[in-house]
Design a protein around this motif. Structure first.
Motif, PDB file in Angstrom:
ATOM      1  N   UNK B 126      71.383  21.080 -19.594  1.00 10.42           N
ATOM      2  CA  UNK B 126      72.270  20.022 -19.099  1.00 10.42           C
ATOM      3  C   UNK B 126      73.450  20.555 -18.274  1.00 10.42           C
ATOM      4  N   UNK B 127      74.182  21.520 -18.820  1.00 10.13           N
ATOM      5  CA  UNK B 127      75.318  22.060 -18.063  1.00 10.13           C
ATOM      6  C   UNK B 127      75.739  23.415 -18.608  1.00 10.13           C
ATOM      7  N   UNK B 131      82.433  20.068 -20.339  1.00  9.44           N
ATOM      8  CA  UNK B 131      81.854  18.778 -19.966  1.00  9.44           C
ATOM      9  C   UNK B 131      82.535  18.155 -18.746  1.00  9.44           C
ATOM     10  N   UNK B 132      83.863  18.223 -18.688  1.00 13.94           N
ATOM     11  CA  UNK B 132      84.550  17.492 -17.613  1.00 13.94           C
ATOM     12  C   UNK B 132      84.514  18.246 -16.279  1.00 13.94           C
ATOM     13  N   UNK B 133      84.420  19.576 -16.324  1.00 14.45           N
ATOM     14  CA  UNK B 133      84.327  20.378 -15.098  1.00 14.45           C
ATOM     15  C   UNK B 133      83.274  21.462 -15.289  1.00 14.45           C
ATOM     16  N   UNK B 134      82.009  21.102 -15.405  1.00 16.07           N
ATOM     17  CA  UNK B 134      81.008  22.149 -15.649  1.00 16.07           C
ATOM     18  C   UNK B 134      80.971  23.171 -14.516  1.00 16.07           C
ATOM     19  N   UNK B 135      80.749  24.416 -14.906  1.00 17.90           N
ATOM     20  CA  UNK B 135      80.591  25.462 -13.883  1.00 17.90           C
ATOM     21  C   UNK B 135      79.293  25.220 -13.120  1.00 17.90           C
ATOM     22  N   UNK B 136      78.247  24.872 -13.853  1.00 15.31           N
ATOM     23  CA  UNK B 136      76.978  24.531 -13.218  1.00 15.31           C
ATOM     24  C   UNK B 136      76.423  23.265 -13.866  1.00 15.31           C
ATOM     25  N   UNK B 137      76.209  22.246 -13.050  1.00 12.39           N
ATOM     26  CA  UNK B 137      75.529  21.055 -13.536  1.00 12.39           C
ATOM     27  C   UNK B 137      74.018  21.301 -13.427  1.00 12.39           C
ATOM     28  N   UNK B 139      69.933  19.782 -14.919  1.00 17.37           N
ATOM     29  CA  UNK B 139      69.190  18.550 -14.613  1.00 17.37           C
ATOM     30  C   UNK B 139      69.489  17.361 -15.516  1.00 17.37           C
ATOM     31  N   UNK B 170      76.112  26.535 -24.308  1.00 18.66           N
ATOM     32  CA  UNK B 170      77.305  25.763 -23.909  1.00 18.66           C
ATOM     33  C   UNK B 170      77.162  24.288 -24.249  1.00 18.66           C
ATOM     34  N   UNK B 171      75.943  23.803 -24.314  1.00 16.94           N
ATOM     35  CA  UNK B 171      75.676  22.377 -24.544  1.00 16.94           C
ATOM     36  C   UNK B 171      74.371  22.301 -25.329  1.00 16.94           C
TER      37      UNK B 171
END
Lengths: 294, 267
Positions: B126-127, B131-137, B139, B170-171
Motif C-alpha cells: 500500500x505505501x 500515511x499522510x505523506x507517504x514516501x512511496x505510494x 497500488x 510500514x503498513x
C-alpha cells in the motif's frame, strides 16, 4: 420509459463540485475516459472518487486537479506500472486515500445496492484497514459472533463506460466479455447514474434478449454515445488498449508540468470527443479494433 | 542428463510445485509487468501447471476471474483481447462472486508479491512511509488482505532484497503472523497464514511461533549470501538443506511443454 440520450457534456454536467463519484471499469478496461475528459473540460473540483481497480480515469482526474480524495482497492497502470499523477498527489498529501480490500469494497457497494447503511463482513483483523474508524464491529444476533462492518458506498453520481445501450438507457453487455469488474454492482448501488456506451442500439435489439441488459433504464439518468470512450484503455470485445499512448501518458506524468501539457494537448485544447477521435485518426483507431466472437 | 542446470525461476517453480496437491484450488492474480509479472503470475502458473502434469491432475487454478484457464497455449504478448478470449470453465458475471469464494475459504493456495515482507510474514503493498505523506505510494490492497486471512496455504513469492525483507512493514496491508504478542490465535483466526516464502536465493517457512525460518538454500548460495540480502536475521532450520533442483525431465517439461514461448518465465 423515457428518452435519456444526451451529449457527453450534458451527462458530465450531472457531476457537481464536491461530489462523491463512483468510477467504473477495472485495470485498463472500460475506464470512463470520454466522460472523465469532459469532467476535466468542465473544471470539476474537490471530487471524492470511489473505484474498484482504477487506472487512467483516476490518474487523469487527479492530474487535472479535480480530486481531493480517493477510496478503493487499487490505482495503477497494470502492465505499465504506477499511475504517476495519482502517486505524486498522494505522496504530496494533496489527495487523501482510504484503502479497502476487495471483500470490504464489494460489501460497501452491495450495501448501497440493498438500501442498507452498512453491511457486516467476515473480519480481517490485524490490518491497518481494520484499525480505521470507518471499520466498526457488530455482534451477530443469531450466533453471537463478532463481525466487522463497512459503511455503504453512498455516491452522488456513478460514471460507467459500457458496450451498448438504447436511447432509454438499457445497458447491454455482449454474451462473451471480460467480467473481472463490479460495474454491475456499482450500477445497482447508484443514485444518479451516467453511462457512456460504444454505440447506441435500437430498442428493438434490446428487447430480443432482455437478460443481456445488466443495468435497466430505470436506474439510468443519462446515456450518451462515445465510440472509443475508454481510449487509451480498452473496451473488451471492441478494441484493445493503445499501449504506446499509455506509455506516452506515463512518461508525461513523470512531472507535474509534463502532465499539465499532456492534458492541455489531449483534453483542454480539444473541444469535444468527436474532435478527439478526429485527431487520433481512423487508421489508428481501426488498428486497435478486435473482433467480437458472438 | 544431469548437465542441464535449472534457472533460478525453475528452482522457484519446482519448490512451489512440490507443495501443491491434487485437490487444491489455487488462486493466481493477473499481475503487472516485467519481473513483477514473473513473480506474481508466471512462476505460480508454471508451478500449478507442472503440478497438474506431474502429481496433481485434479488441481484447479483460478486465474484473475477465470476458473480452470486453458494453459496449453499461452500467448507471448498479453493485451486485453488475449485475456478476453482466454478459454476457461467459469467467469462470474461480477468479480464479487470470486471474492465471496475467497472469503468463504474455498481457495487452498494463493501467491503473494509485496514491496515489504517482515519477520512474521506481514505484507505491505500500500505505501512506504507515513500515511499522510507517504514516501512511496503503492497500488492499494487488492484482495491480498483476504488471501492472508482466508486462504489455507498462501505462498509469498518475492526476490530476496534487504529493502523488501524488513524488520517490520510500514503498513500492514495483509496480516501474516502479526508479532510475538499479537498472534493469529489472539485475533481469532482459525489457522491459515503464509506457509512458504520462495525467493531467487532461498526458501523459507515459518516456525510454530510464526517467525520466518530459512529452510533451503538454492545451489551455490551460502547462508551469508542470504543474510546479506535481509534487514532482519531469520531463524535458520536445524536441518537446513539445498533446494532440491528439478530433474532434467522436469526442466524439459517446463521449457518445451508449459512455457515454450517464454511468456511466463522470461525475466
Amino acid at each position: 420509459m423515457k428518452r435519456k440520450l444526451t451529449s457527453l457534456a450534458e451527462a458530465a454536467a450531472f457531476v457537481s463540485d464536491g461530489d462523491v463519484v463512483a468510477l467504473g471499469g477495472s485495470l485498463l478496461r472500460r475506464q470512463p475516459m470520454a466522460l472523465a475528459r469532459e469532467l476535466v473540460r468542465q473544471g470539476r473540483r474537490d471530487l471524492t472518487l470511489l473505484t474498484w481497480a482504477s487506472s487512467l480515469a483516476t490518474d487523469l482526474l487527479v492530474g487535472a486537479g479535480c480530486v481531493s480524495a480517493w477510496e478503493g482497492i487499487y490505482v495503477g497502470m497494470w502492465w505499465q506500472g504506477a499511475a504517476p499523477s495519482f502517486r505524486r498527489a498522494v505522496e504530496q498529501g494533496r489527495v487523501r486515500t482510504t484503502d479497502y480490500s476487495e471483500s470490504f469494497m464489494t460489501a460497501r457497494f452491495r450495501a448501497a445496492a440493498m438500501g442498507l447503511p452498512f453491511l457486516p463482513v467476515v473480519p480481517i483483523r490485524g490490518t491497518e484497514m481494520s484499525a480505521r474508524d470507518d471499520i466498526r464491529s457488530v455482534v451477530c444476533p443469531y450466533t453471537g459472533d463478532a463481525l466487522q462492518t463497512v459503511p455503504a458506498a453512498t455516491t452522488d453520481v456513478t460514471v460507467l463506460h459500457a458496450y451498448a445501450g438504447d436511447e432509454y438507457g438499457n445497458i447491454v453487455w455482449p454474451v462473451h466479455r471480460d467480467s473481472d469488474d463490479i460495474d454491475l454492482i456499482m450500477g445497482a448501488a447508484s443514485t444518479t447514474l451516467i453511462v457512456s456506451v460504444e454505440r447506441v442500439i435500437p430498442h428493438s435489439e434490446v428487447v430480443r434478449r432482455p437478460n443481456l441488459t445488466y443495468i435497466p433504464h430505470t436506474k439510468v439518468t443519462a446515456i450518451c454515445e462515445a465510440p472509443f470512450g475508454a481510449y487509451p484503455g480498452s473496451c473488451d470485445t471492441v478494441y484493445d488498449e493503445h499501449e504506446d499512448e499509455i506509455a506516452t501518458w506515463t512518461t508525461a506524468g513523470k512531472s507535474e508540468e509534463g502532465f499539465a501539457a499532456y492534458i492541455d494537448r489531449t483534453v483542454r485544447d480539444v473541444p469535444d470527443h468527436a474532435a478527439f477521435l478526429d485527431a487520433l485518426g481512423a487508421d489508428l483507431l481501426s488498428s486497435l479494433k478486435v473482433g467480437s466472437d458472438e | 542428463m544431469n548437465d542441464v542446470a535449472a534457472t533460478g525461476n525453475e528452482l522457484m517453480v519446482t519448490a512451489i510445485s512440490r507443495t501443491l496437491q491434487d485437490d487444491d484450488i489455487v488462486f493466481v492474480g493477473v499481475g503487472t509487468s516485467g519481473r513483477a509479472f514473473t513473480l506474481a503470475v508466471g512462476i505460480p502458473l508454471v508451478a500449478a501447471r507442472l503440478a497438474q502434469l506431474d502429481h496433481a491432475p485434479g488441481l484447479d487454478i483460478y486465474w484473475g476471474n477465470l476458473l480452470s484457464p486453458d494453459l496449453t497455449d499461452v500467448p507471448e504478448h498479453l493485451t486485453q483481447d488475449a485475456i478476453t478470449r482466454w478459454r476457461g470453465a467459469y467467469a462470474p458475471a461480477d468479480v464479487g462472486q470470486k471474492v465471496d469464494m475467497l472469503v468463504r475459504g474455498e481457495f487452498d493456495v494463493s501467491f503473494e508479491s509485496a514491496a515489504q515482507v517482515d519477520r512474521y510474514g506481514n505484507l505491505n503493498i500500500t505505501r512506504i512511509g507515513p500515511a499522510d505523506h507517504p514516501k512511496v505510494r503503492l497500488v492499494g490492497c487488492l484482495a491480498q488482505p483476504e488471501h492472508l486471512a482466508f486462504v489455507k496455504r498462501p505462498i509469498i513469492v518475492v526476490d530476496l532484497s534487504s529493502r523488501v525483507f524488513v524488520e517490520s512493514v510500514d503498513h500492514v496491508t495483509s496480516f501474516g503472523f502479526g508479532s510475538e504478542t499479537r498472534t493469529r490465535e489472539s485475533l481469532g483466526y482459525a489457522g491459515g497464514g503464509p506457509t512458504l516464502v520462495v525467493t531467487d536465493h532461498a526458501v523459507f517457512d515459518f516456525t510454530e511461533e510464526g517467525r520466518m525460518r530459512l529452510r533451503s538454500l538454492h545451489p551455490g548460495v551460502s547462508v551469508d549470501d542470504v543474510l546479506s540480502r535481509m534487514s532482519f536475521t531469520p531463524d535458520v532450520a536445524d536441518d537446513l538443506v539445498e533446494t532440491e533442483p528439478p530433474s532434467a525431465e522436469t526442466i524439459r517439461v517446463i521449457r518445451e511443454e508449459i512455457d515454450p514461448s517464454g511468456a511466463l518465465l522470461r525475466v
